[in-house]
Design a protein around this motif. Structure first.
Motif, PDB file in Angstrom:
ATOM      1  N   GLU A  53       0.833  -1.203   0.000  1.00 28.97           N
ATOM      2  CA  GLU A  53       0.000   0.000   0.000  1.00 28.97           C
ATOM      3  C   GLU A  53       0.872   1.259   0.000  1.00 28.97           C
ATOM      4  OE1 GLU A  53      -4.008   1.559   2.215  1.00 28.97           O
ATOM      5  OE2 GLU A  53      -2.552   0.487   3.446  1.00 28.97           O
ATOM      6  N   ARG A  60      -6.544   0.177  -0.081  1.00 30.96           N
ATOM      7  CA  ARG A  60      -7.391  -0.616   0.806  1.00 30.96           C
ATOM      8  C   ARG A  60      -8.608   0.228   1.146  1.00 30.96           C
ATOM      9  NH1 ARG A  60      -4.223  -3.006   5.905  1.00 30.96           N
ATOM     10  NH2 ARG A  60      -2.715  -1.641   4.948  1.00 30.96           N
ATOM     11  N   ASN A  67     -11.961  -5.450   4.581  1.00 26.96           N
ATOM     12  CA  ASN A  67     -11.227  -4.640   3.618  1.00 26.96           C
ATOM     13  C   ASN A  67     -11.440  -5.186   2.221  1.00 26.96           C
ATOM     14  OD1 ASN A  67      -9.904  -2.805   5.379  1.00 26.96           O
ATOM     15  ND2 ASN A  67      -8.472  -4.412   5.948  1.00 26.96           N
ATOM     16  N   TYR A  69      -9.517  -4.692  -1.554  1.00 26.25           N
ATOM     17  CA  TYR A  69      -8.273  -4.180  -2.112  1.00 26.25           C
ATOM     18  C   TYR A  69      -8.436  -3.908  -3.601  1.00 26.25           C
ATOM     19  CZ  TYR A  69      -6.625  -6.071   2.261  1.00 26.25           C
ATOM     20  OH  TYR A  69      -6.467  -6.344   3.595  1.00 26.25           O
TER      21      TYR A  69
END
Length: 109
Positions: A53, A60, A67, A69
């Motif tokens: 990230e 995210r 979560n 992605y």
């Protein structure tokens, strides 16, 4: 020179690449599932996701208690000799077919 066990323990893909591939296969995957699939700890996966990230390879988003992605497939590899190549190339190569799953990872039957 090392034993044959030393030579057989290495792999071509890093854990970072494997985590990225698992997220590409399932953007809603839980860290626990990813850890089980690639054979590392959930804590290690958490650190790798943070690395990815921060480096711009994924974002995210919180969806309820989970979560989701999203990958930045245009991001280049980190090593200078491959920096001109987008990670899309790796994803497309390995995500054509999902590997067999083991339902023990999720508790599903």
């Amino acid at each position: 020179m090392g034993s044959s066990d030393d030579r057989s323990s290495w792999t071509f893909l890093t854990h970072h690449a494997r985590v990225l591939l698992e997220i590409a296969r399932d953007p809603d995957a839980r860290l626990r599932e990813i850890a089980f699939t690639i054979g590392i700890t959930e804590r290690a996966v958490q650190g790798i996701v943070t690395d990815l990230e921060q480096a711009g390879y994924l974002t995210r988003d919180r969806v309820g208690r989970r979560n989701r992605y999203e990958l930045n497939l245009d991001q280049g590899f980190r090593y200078p000799t491959e920096a001109h190549t987008p990670v899309r190339t790796l994803i497309e190569l390995f995500v054509r077919e999902a590997p067999p799953t083991d339902k023990r990872a999720t508790g599903d039957s």
